[in-house]
Design a protein around this motif. Structure first.
Motif, mmCIF file in Angstrom:
data_model
loop_
_atom_site.group_PDB
_atom_site.id
_atom_site.type_symbol
_atom_site.label_atom_id
_atom_site.label_comp_id
_atom_site.label_asym_id
_atom_site.label_seq_id
_atom_site.Cartn_x
_atom_site.Cartn_y
_atom_site.Cartn_z
ATOM 1 N N ASP A 1 7.072 0.289 1.624
ATOM 2 C CA ASP A 1 5.699 0.481 1.126
ATOM 3 C C ASP A 1 4.689 -0.447 1.793
ATOM 4 O OD1 ASP A 1 6.752 2.360 -0.620
ATOM 5 O OD2 ASP A 1 7.095 0.872 -2.193
ATOM 6 N N GLU A 2 4.910 -0.779 3.044
ATOM 7 C CA GLU A 2 4.017 -1.696 3.758
ATOM 8 C C GLU A 2 2.701 -1.020 4.162
ATOM 9 O OE1 GLU A 2 7.172 -1.061 4.646
ATOM 10 O OE2 GLU A 2 8.310 -2.933 4.720
ATOM 11 N N GLY A 3 2.687 0.314 4.055
ATOM 12 C CA GLY A 3 1.515 1.054 4.530
ATOM 13 C C GLY A 3 1.822 1.767 5.846
ATOM 14 N N LYS A 4 3.118 2.070 6.036
ATOM 15 C CA LYS A 4 3.561 2.733 7.279
ATOM 16 C C LYS A 4 2.870 4.083 7.465
ATOM 17 C CE LYS A 4 7.784 2.591 5.748
ATOM 18 N NZ LYS A 4 7.599 1.820 4.506
ATOM 19 N N GLY A 5 2.774 4.857 6.345
ATOM 20 C CA GLY A 5 2.185 6.189 6.435
ATOM 21 C C GLY A 5 0.754 6.130 6.933
ATOM 22 N N GLY B 1 7.977 7.398 0.264
ATOM 23 C CA GLY B 1 6.696 7.930 -0.191
ATOM 24 C C GLY B 1 5.628 7.305 0.684
ATOM 25 N N HIS B 2 5.074 8.085 1.608
ATOM 26 C CA HIS B 2 4.105 7.558 2.570
ATOM 27 C C HIS B 2 2.730 8.137 2.247
ATOM 28 C CE1 HIS B 2 7.574 6.750 5.629
ATOM 29 N NE2 HIS B 2 7.716 6.112 4.493
ATOM 30 N N THR B 3 1.791 7.248 1.944
ATOM 31 C CA THR B 3 0.473 7.684 1.480
ATOM 32 C C THR B 3 -0.527 7.718 2.628
ATOM 33 O OG1 THR B 3 1.000 6.429 -0.500
ATOM 34 C CG2 THR B 3 -1.263 7.265 -0.328
ATOM 35 N N ARG C 1 -3.483 -1.037 -8.201
ATOM 36 C CA ARG C 1 -2.702 -0.953 -6.965
ATOM 37 C C ARG C 1 -1.240 -1.274 -7.217
ATOM 38 N NH1 ARG C 1 -6.760 -3.506 -2.618
ATOM 39 N NH2 ARG C 1 -4.880 -3.745 -1.435
ATOM 40 N N ARG D 1 5.278 -1.891 -8.676
ATOM 41 C CA ARG D 1 5.979 -2.694 -7.670
ATOM 42 C C ARG D 1 5.928 -4.168 -8.054
ATOM 43 N NH1 ARG D 1 2.666 0.488 -3.048
ATOM 44 N NH2 ARG D 1 3.973 2.353 -2.963
ATOM 45 N N ASN E 1 -3.523 -3.951 3.805
ATOM 46 C CA ASN E 1 -3.886 -4.465 2.473
ATOM 47 C C ASN E 1 -4.459 -5.881 2.496
ATOM 48 O OD1 ASN E 1 -2.964 -2.463 0.167
ATOM 49 N ND2 ASN E 1 -1.446 -2.336 1.799
ATOM 50 N N ASP F 1 -7.418 -6.534 2.225
ATOM 51 C CA ASP F 1 -8.439 -6.520 1.171
ATOM 52 C C ASP F 1 -7.873 -6.857 -0.216
ATOM 53 O OD1 ASP F 1 -7.159 -3.953 1.779
ATOM 54 O OD2 ASP F 1 -8.240 -3.219 0.017
ATOM 55 N N SER G 1 -5.647 -3.763 8.533
ATOM 56 C CA SER G 1 -6.137 -2.680 7.700
ATOM 57 C C SER G 1 -6.748 -3.261 6.426
ATOM 58 C CB SER G 1 -4.973 -1.734 7.389
ATOM 59 O OG SER G 1 -5.278 -0.889 6.323
ATOM 60 N N THR G 2 -7.940 -2.782 6.092
ATOM 61 C CA THR G 2 -8.642 -3.343 4.927
ATOM 62 C C THR G 2 -8.971 -2.273 3.883
ATOM 63 O OG1 THR G 2 -10.790 -3.073 5.977
ATOM 64 C CG2 THR G 2 -9.673 -5.190 6.326
ATOM 65 N N GLY G 3 -8.231 -1.188 3.917
ATOM 66 C CA GLY G 3 -8.433 -0.134 2.929
ATOM 67 C C GLY G 3 -7.493 1.010 3.240
ATOM 68 N N PRO G 4 -7.278 1.925 2.287
ATOM 69 C CA PRO G 4 -6.319 3.013 2.509
ATOM 70 C C PRO G 4 -6.800 4.076 3.494
ATOM 71 C CG PRO G 4 -7.324 3.186 0.320
ATOM 72 C CD PRO G 4 -7.801 1.905 0.909
HETATM 73 P P1 GDP Z 1 4.517 3.303 3.032
HETATM 74 O O1 GDP Z 1 5.675 3.760 2.200
HETATM 75 O O2 GDP Z 1 4.857 2.158 3.898
HETATM 76 O O3 GDP Z 1 3.871 4.429 3.792
HETATM 77 O O4 GDP Z 1 3.425 2.756 1.987
HETATM 78 P P2 GDP Z 1 2.973 3.470 0.611
HETATM 79 O O5 GDP Z 1 2.109 4.606 0.933
HETATM 80 O O6 GDP Z 1 4.133 3.689 -0.281
HETATM 81 O O7 GDP Z 1 2.169 2.273 -0.060
HETATM 82 C C1 GDP Z 1 1.092 1.679 0.590
HETATM 83 C C2 GDP Z 1 -0.116 1.792 -0.335
HETATM 84 O O8 GDP Z 1 -1.133 0.997 0.189
HETATM 85 C C3 GDP Z 1 -0.686 3.192 -0.402
HETATM 86 O O9 GDP Z 1 -1.275 3.390 -1.664
HETATM 87 C C4 GDP Z 1 -1.762 3.183 0.687
HETATM 88 O O10 GDP Z 1 -2.784 4.154 0.472
HETATM 89 C C5 GDP Z 1 -2.268 1.801 0.517
HETATM 90 N N1 GDP Z 1 -2.851 1.157 1.692
HETATM 91 C C6 GDP Z 1 -2.401 1.113 2.966
HETATM 92 N N2 GDP Z 1 -3.138 0.261 3.698
HETATM 93 C C7 GDP Z 1 -4.063 -0.249 2.850
HETATM 94 C C8 GDP Z 1 -5.094 -1.229 2.991
HETATM 95 O O11 GDP Z 1 -5.280 -1.819 4.037
HETATM 96 N N3 GDP Z 1 -5.837 -1.495 1.876
HETATM 97 C C9 GDP Z 1 -5.649 -0.851 0.691
HETATM 98 N N4 GDP Z 1 -6.435 -1.155 -0.317
HETATM 99 N N5 GDP Z 1 -4.688 0.027 0.532
HETATM 100 C C10 GDP Z 1 -3.900 0.323 1.588
#
Ligand code: GDP
Ligand code: IMO
Ligand code: MG
Length: 425
Positions: free
Chosen positions: A13-17, A40-42, A294, A304, A330, A332, A414-417
């Protein structure tokens, strides 16, 4: 031509997606090579949010080909649901932009039931799995008793092989105190899924090699994270695949010498979902992030666990993955934190010598107490900043410190989704 592997350098869940979606703009093909719909990649595109479980995060971009490689375990019914869900939202998914390996193993309903029963029987020692049947499916693969996509798309072969698998697994389920599954229902559901999936199924290794010969660029999308790796993670609190960069090669049929770059994705802090050691876990950070809405799991919705950035862990991740470039997401999330801690070492039980690599034994890691260094927070919103130089100095210093301690080059912040909330260095 260049081929890039992107991995999670923490506990998933590092924000890979998000980062894959951003990078897909510059490549031709995105490949998933391990894991299953435990992932689960968001991706956030404007006001639309998508959560992908089996389909690579490149699917939202027009003209890109997504590949589910041989190393992935596929629940065909779940995959059909995901394809239909995307189509219902106007995303094109057909045999031109999604290819599925004929060697990928199937996740069967008895895998899910066995996963659930084993967790229940473990009681307080449970792993906290996603209950998607991932462990039992990989177990069958390694035991050479698995069923594959190649079987699924041949109804007569599938029916014959399935009968034996149902008999054996129902006996296992009985021994575990679970309910038997109905062979007839599994057959009907899986044959129906096979009808939709058949046109997508090919030898993806050959496809990828032809694409490389035609100078196509490939991005490998890791699932889970380094410390959930079956070999390098906090065993047994791990998933059942190689989530580290080597898994991208075995899980796709692309040789290591064809890989040009490895990107490690980290959050600016640490999260973990499920059980197992997490040395820097701190409730105050969890409370703060959960209070902001979050850090709830994209697959199971579980809250988490959260903590400070663990540079001991990410340095190890850089080593086992060969991480060249670091993407920090993240950032931010720490915009309102006055004093930020970074873990630079551990001591077992808080005594004795300082460890600069994580113990491989989960019991020992659970006894590790972090040694922290602190940095002042920037106390300014960063979510609208688009250029690195416009980030507050303290935020830049923090990001640079994480990269230095992790031993990789800082490449993305990255500073937001959203897609646009991405700073390239
Ligand atoms: P993945 O499994 O590595 O793809 O990550 P997830 O999608 O499970 O969880 C990452 C969460 O962080 C998701 O809700 C993303 O939308 C969100 N996200 C990713 N990058 C950032 C960021 O830089 N800032 C914020 N606020 N949210 C982020
Ligand atoms: P992405 O790709 C975070 C965790 C589960 C559990 C352990 C084993 O979104 O980063 P499993 O169902 O795989 O047998 O569960 O692994 N886990 C994840 N945690 N992100 C994931 O994927 C995960 N996939 C599995 O919570 O602790
Ligand atoms: Mg996730």
């Amino acid at each position: 031509m260049s081929n890039t592997i992107l991995v999670g350098s923490q506990w998933g869940d590092e924000g890979k997606g998000k980062i894959i979606d951003v990078l897909t703009g510059g490549v031709d093909i995105v490949v998933r090579s391990q894991g299953g719909n435990n992932a689960g990649h968001t991706i956030v595109d404007g006001d639309k949010k998508y959560v992908l479980h089996l389909i690579p995060s490149g699917i939202l971009r027009k003209g890109k080909v997504c590949v589910i490689g041989n190393g992935v375990v596929i629940d065909p019914v779940a995959l059909v649901g995901e394809i239909k869900g995307l189509r219902a939202r106007g995303i094109k998914v057909d045999a031109k932009n999604l290819l599925i390996s004929d060697c990928a193993h199937l996740v069967m309903p008895y895998h899910r039931s066995i996963d659930e029963r084993r967790e229940e029987l473990k009681g307080k020692n449970k792993i906290g799995t996603t209950k998607r049947g991932i462990g039992p499916a990989y177990g069958d693969k390694v035991a050479r008793t698995g069923l594959r996509m190649a079987d699924l798309i041949r109804p007569e072969v599938f029916k014959q092989k399935l009968a034996l698998r149902i008999r054996e697994n129902n006996a296992v389920l009985k021994a575990l105190g679970g309910k038997p599954v109905s062979g007839a229902k599994v057959l009907a559901d899986y044959v129906a899924a096979a009808k939709l999936l058949k046109p997508f199924v090919i030898n993806t290794a050959t496809y990828l090699h032809k694409a490389m010969a035609a100078k196509k660029e490939i991005l490998f999308e890791g699932a889970q994270g380094t410390f959930l790796d079956i070999d390098h993670g906090t065993y047994p609190f791990v998933t059942s695949s190689n989530t580290t960069s080597g898994g991208a090669c075995t899980g796709s049929g692309i040789a290591p010498n064809r890989i040009d770059r490895v990107i490690g994705v980290v959050k600016a802090y640490t999260t973990r979902v499920g059980e197992g050691p997490l040395p820097t876990e701190e409730d105050v950070i969890g409370d703060m992030l959960h209070g902001m809405g979050r850090e709830f799991g994209a697959t199971t919705g579980r809250a988490r666990r959260c903590g400070w950035f663990d540079a001991v862990a990410t340095r190890y991740a850089t080593m086992v993955n060969g991480v060249d470039d670091l993407a920090i997401t993240n950032l931010d999330g720490l915009d309102g934190v006055k004093k930020i801690l970074i873990c630079t070492g551990y001591r077992i039980d808080g005594k004795g010598p300082v460890l600069d690599t994580p113990p491989t034994d989960a019991g020992e890691l659970a006894r590790c107490r972090p040694i922290y260094t602190s940095m002042p927070g920037w106390m300014t919103p960063t979510d609208t900043i688009r250029k690195y130089k416009d980030l507050p100095l303290k935020a830049r210093q923090y990001a640079e410190k994480l990269a230095k301690l992790s031993g990789a080059r800082l490449s993305i912040v990255s500073t937001g989704p959203g897609r646009e909330q991405t700073i390239h260095l």
